[in-house]
Design an enzyme around this catalytic site. Structure first.
Site, PDB file in Angstrom:
ATOM      1  N   ASN A   7      55.834   9.970  -1.959  1.00 37.38           N
ATOM      2  CA  ASN A   7      54.454   9.740  -2.226  1.00 37.38           C
ATOM      3  C   ASN A   7      54.387  11.295  -2.097  1.00 37.38           C
ATOM      4  O   ASN A   7      54.434  11.870  -1.425  1.00 37.38           O
ATOM      5  CB  ASN A   7      53.760   9.506   0.003  1.00 37.38           C
ATOM      6  CG  ASN A   7      52.678   9.400  -0.876  1.00 37.38           C
ATOM      7  OD1 ASN A   7      52.011   9.737  -1.044  1.00 37.38           O
ATOM      8  ND2 ASN A   7      51.440   7.965   0.153  1.00 37.38           N
ATOM      9  N   HIS A  10      49.576  14.065  -1.002  1.00 36.43           N
ATOM     10  CA  HIS A  10      49.590  15.664  -0.684  1.00 36.43           C
ATOM     11  C   HIS A  10      49.808  16.724  -1.288  1.00 36.43           C
ATOM     12  O   HIS A  10      48.931  17.907  -1.242  1.00 36.43           O
ATOM     13  CB  HIS A  10      49.509  15.895   0.946  1.00 36.43           C
ATOM     14  CG  HIS A  10      49.456  14.781   1.865  1.00 36.43           C
ATOM     15  ND1 HIS A  10      47.848  14.432   2.130  1.00 36.43           N
ATOM     16  CD2 HIS A  10      49.772  13.975   2.576  1.00 36.43           C
ATOM     17  CE1 HIS A  10      47.967  13.445   2.936  1.00 36.43           C
ATOM     18  NE2 HIS A  10      48.811  12.889   2.984  1.00 36.43           N
ATOM     19  N   HIS A  50      48.558   6.955  -3.464  1.00 36.04           N
ATOM     20  CA  HIS A  50      47.237   6.142  -2.620  1.00 36.04           C
ATOM     21  C   HIS A  50      45.746   6.778  -3.928  1.00 36.04           C
ATOM     22  O   HIS A  50      45.116   7.787  -3.428  1.00 36.04           O
ATOM     23  CB  HIS A  50      47.034   6.504  -1.960  1.00 36.04           C
ATOM     24  CG  HIS A  50      45.747   5.521  -0.954  1.00 36.04           C
ATOM     25  ND1 HIS A  50      45.989   5.155   0.448  1.00 36.04           N
ATOM     26  CD2 HIS A  50      44.502   4.982  -1.266  1.00 36.04           C
ATOM     27  CE1 HIS A  50      44.763   4.756   0.643  1.00 36.04           C
ATOM     28  NE2 HIS A  50      44.379   4.317  -0.137  1.00 36.04           N
ATOM     29  N   ARG A  52      42.135   6.720  -3.375  1.00 37.59           N
ATOM     30  CA  ARG A  52      41.413   6.226  -2.270  1.00 37.59           C
ATOM     31  C   ARG A  52      39.689   6.096  -3.065  1.00 37.59           C
ATOM     32  O   ARG A  52      39.983   6.667  -3.982  1.00 37.59           O
ATOM     33  CB  ARG A  52      41.141   7.125  -0.936  1.00 37.59           C
ATOM     34  CG  ARG A  52      42.707   7.691  -0.231  1.00 37.59           C
ATOM     35  CD  ARG A  52      42.317   7.797   0.538  1.00 37.59           C
ATOM     36  NE  ARG A  52      41.381   7.857   0.828  1.00 37.59           N
ATOM     37  CZ  ARG A  52      42.415   6.632   3.062  1.00 37.59           C
ATOM     38  NH1 ARG A  52      43.523   7.253   3.166  1.00 37.59           N
ATOM     39  NH2 ARG A  52      41.499   6.504   3.774  1.00 37.59           N
ATOM     40  N   ARG A  56      40.017  11.357  -2.650  1.00 37.46           N
ATOM     41  CA  ARG A  56      39.898  12.556  -1.421  1.00 37.46           C
ATOM     42  C   ARG A  56      41.114  13.485  -2.159  1.00 37.46           C
ATOM     43  O   ARG A  56      41.521  15.098  -2.075  1.00 37.46           O
ATOM     44  CB  ARG A  56      40.304  12.119  -0.179  1.00 37.46           C
ATOM     45  CG  ARG A  56      40.819  11.584   0.275  1.00 37.46           C
ATOM     46  CD  ARG A  56      41.374  11.967   1.676  1.00 37.46           C
ATOM     47  NE  ARG A  56      39.769  10.764   2.375  1.00 37.46           N
ATOM     48  CZ  ARG A  56      40.512  10.304   3.196  1.00 37.46           C
ATOM     49  NH1 ARG A  56      41.225  10.286   4.380  1.00 37.46           N
ATOM     50  NH2 ARG A  56      39.910   9.624   4.208  1.00 37.46           N
ATOM     51  N   GLU A  77      48.942   2.318  -4.547  1.00 45.53           N
ATOM     52  CA  GLU A  77      48.717   1.998  -3.130  1.00 45.53           C
ATOM     53  C   GLU A  77      47.181   1.909  -2.987  1.00 45.53           C
ATOM     54  O   GLU A  77      46.513   2.908  -3.494  1.00 45.53           O
ATOM     55  CB  GLU A  77      49.072   3.098  -1.374  1.00 45.53           C
ATOM     56  CG  GLU A  77      50.212   2.850  -1.731  1.00 45.53           C
ATOM     57  CD  GLU A  77      50.754   4.102   0.294  1.00 45.53           C
ATOM     58  OE1 GLU A  77      49.404   4.861  -0.027  1.00 45.53           O
ATOM     59  OE2 GLU A  77      51.509   4.487   0.207  1.00 45.53           O
ATOM     60  N   THR A 108      45.855   5.955   6.529  1.00 42.82           N
ATOM     61  CA  THR A 108      45.957   5.045   6.422  1.00 42.82           C
ATOM     62  C   THR A 108      45.449   4.388   8.371  1.00 42.82           C
ATOM     63  O   THR A 108      47.259   5.270   9.115  1.00 42.82           O
ATOM     64  CB  THR A 108      46.272   3.819   5.719  1.00 42.82           C
ATOM     65  OG1 THR A 108      46.126   4.885   4.381  1.00 42.82           O
ATOM     66  CG2 THR A 108      46.140   3.252   6.014  1.00 42.82           C
ATOM     67  N   GLU A 158      54.942  -3.945   3.634  1.00 40.87           N
ATOM     68  CA  GLU A 158      55.231  -2.901   3.956  1.00 40.87           C
ATOM     69  C   GLU A 158      54.849  -2.607   5.777  1.00 40.87           C
ATOM     70  O   GLU A 158      53.996  -2.998   6.010  1.00 40.87           O
ATOM     71  CB  GLU A 158      54.764  -1.385   3.761  1.00 40.87           C
ATOM     72  CG  GLU A 158      55.628   0.024   3.801  1.00 40.87           C
ATOM     73  CD  GLU A 158      54.619   0.873   2.754  1.00 40.87           C
ATOM     74  OE1 GLU A 158      54.667   0.640   1.567  1.00 40.87           O
ATOM     75  OE2 GLU A 158      54.465   1.942   3.285  1.00 40.87           O
ATOM     76  N   HIS A 198      55.029   5.580   7.028  1.00 40.27           N
ATOM     77  CA  HIS A 198      53.532   6.044   7.890  1.00 40.27           C
ATOM     78  C   HIS A 198      54.508   6.911   8.737  1.00 40.27           C
ATOM     79  O   HIS A 198      54.684   5.782   9.668  1.00 40.27           O
ATOM     80  CB  HIS A 198      52.412   4.785   7.934  1.00 40.27           C
ATOM     81  CG  HIS A 198      50.803   5.951   7.798  1.00 40.27           C
ATOM     82  ND1 HIS A 198      50.375   6.194   6.910  1.00 40.27           N
ATOM     83  CD2 HIS A 198      50.655   6.510   8.982  1.00 40.27           C
ATOM     84  CE1 HIS A 198      49.593   6.623   7.661  1.00 40.27           C
ATOM     85  NE2 HIS A 198      50.079   7.303   8.585  1.00 40.27           N
TER      86      HIS A 198
HETATM   87  N1  PXP Z   1      53.011   3.731   3.082  1.00 42.32           N
HETATM   88  C1  PXP Z   1      51.580   3.493   3.175  1.00 42.32           C
HETATM   89  C2  PXP Z   1      50.968   2.121   2.990  1.00 42.32           C
HETATM   90  C3  PXP Z   1      50.553   5.063   3.496  1.00 42.32           C
HETATM   91  O1  PXP Z   1      48.777   4.404   3.730  1.00 42.32           O
HETATM   92  C4  PXP Z   1      51.013   5.996   3.503  1.00 42.32           C
HETATM   93  C5  PXP Z   1      50.027   7.352   3.608  1.00 42.32           C
HETATM   94  O2  PXP Z   1      49.620   6.873   2.404  1.00 42.32           O
HETATM   95  C6  PXP Z   1      52.513   6.000   3.413  1.00 42.32           C
HETATM   96  C7  PXP Z   1      53.252   5.115   2.951  1.00 42.32           C
HETATM   97  C8  PXP Z   1      53.895   7.354   3.818  1.00 42.32           C
HETATM   98  O3  PXP Z   1      53.108   7.990   5.242  1.00 42.32           O
HETATM   99  P1  PXP Z   1      53.126   9.723   5.136  1.00 42.32           P
HETATM  100  O4  PXP Z   1      52.166  10.186   4.915  1.00 42.32           O
HETATM  101  O5  PXP Z   1      53.150  10.148   7.030  1.00 42.32           O
HETATM  102  O6  PXP Z   1      55.028   9.760   5.507  1.00 42.32           O
END
Ligand code: PXP
Length: 275
Positions: A7, A10, A50, A52, A56, A77, A108, A158, A198
């Site tokens: 992901n 960030h 994601h 959003r 953001r 996402e 989330t 998921e 997550h």
């Molecule tokens: N899966 C989903 C559905 C999420 O919303 C997120 C956070 O954006 C992640 C995975 C990844 O989570 P993390 O950044 O804590 O590894």
């Protein structure tokens, strides 16, 4: 072996810290497309972003640009809204993960309640499946949520690992792992692809994979991007892949319900149709 979806939200968070509202033509950094390409080169099996509603971090143009370069699987996402379903139908990611969203949250905070608006979920999933997009529901490890996801036509779930990741006692951690194992079993029995994500990290992933064997894809972001600050993105991804590779051999084939296999599961159907 489980697959790793990286992901890269960030990377965009860092960019937006300086370039929020930037004028086109500037070279805003860090470049999310370059990050995706590097992640794939380092061995990531998929790229997750994601989009959003408050934009953001990831922007619409990012998704369009990523769609052009991602050669593994692009997982979008998004909230279960008309706007986002239209976005997905125009960008055509390989996968969509339906997530709950509120503007106030930092990230989330819980799973999507698939019992709440089953008809809305079902019609969104039908539209997305028709464009060969595999839909996954981001849910708490709860048997009713697993059934509701299946009933709505999702090909995957998921499992939200946030509560496991945040557990501060051994007892709480074990209780969570138990819940996840049961949810995994139920989803697998229904022919769903089971992903997890997550809060998964270098420090808790091995425990999770020992207890919940057979997870198809692990979507991990914050931990990897944080580590990348110190060791670089490629090394951070390889370290996570090493942990996944060292997970105990899986009795159930992690890819049994995977795309695109020959199995007649919804996940496979979506993958096959796309091929
Ligand atoms: N899966 C989903 C559905 C999420 O919303 C997120 C956070 O954006 C992640 C995975 C990844 O989570 P993390 O950044 O804590 O590894």
């Amino acid at each position: 072996m489980s697959y790793l979806g990286v992901n890269i939200d960030h990377v965009a968070t860092l960019r937006q810290a300086r370039y929020r509202g930037w004028e086109k033509g500037l070279p805003p950094e860090p470049d999310v497309v370059a990050a995706a390409e590097l992640a794939e080169k380092a061995g990531a099996h998929g790229i997750t972003v994601h989009l959003r509603e408050d934009r953001r971090h990831i922007q619409d143009d990012d998704v369009a640009a990523l769609r052009k370069v991602v050669t593994t699987r692009l997982n979008l996402e998004m909230a279960l809204t008309k706007e986002m379903v239209e976005k997905a139908l125009s960008y055509l990611p390989d996968e969509v993960c339906l997530v709950p969203e509120s503007r106030e949250e930092v990230t989330t905070e819980g799973g999507l309640n698939m019992l709440k608006a089953p008809r809305r979920a079902q019609s969104a999933i039908t539209l997305l499946n028709a464009r060969r997009i595999l839909v996954s529901a981001f849910i708490d490890a709860d048997l009713d949520q697993v059934s509701a996801s299946h009933d709505a036509g999702a090909g995957a779930v998921e499992l939200h690992t946030g509560t496991f990741a945040n557990a501060t006692t051994k007892r709480a951690r074990l209780a969570e792992l138990n819940r996840h194992r049961k949810a995994f079993e139920a989803a697998h029995e229904l022919g769903l692809q089971v992903n997890a994500g997550h809060g998964l990290h270098y420090t808790n992933l091995a425990d999770y994979l020992s207890a919940v064997q057979g997870v198809h894809t692990l979507n991990i972001g914050h931990g990897i991007i944080s580590r990348a600050v110190f060791v670089g993105l490629s090394a951070a991804i390889r370290e996570m892949l090493d942990i996944i590779a060292q997970a105990p051999a899986v009795e159930k084939d992690a890819t049994a319900n995977a795309t695109p296999s020959g199995t007649e599961t919804r996940a496979a159907e979506a993958g096959k149709a796309r091929a």
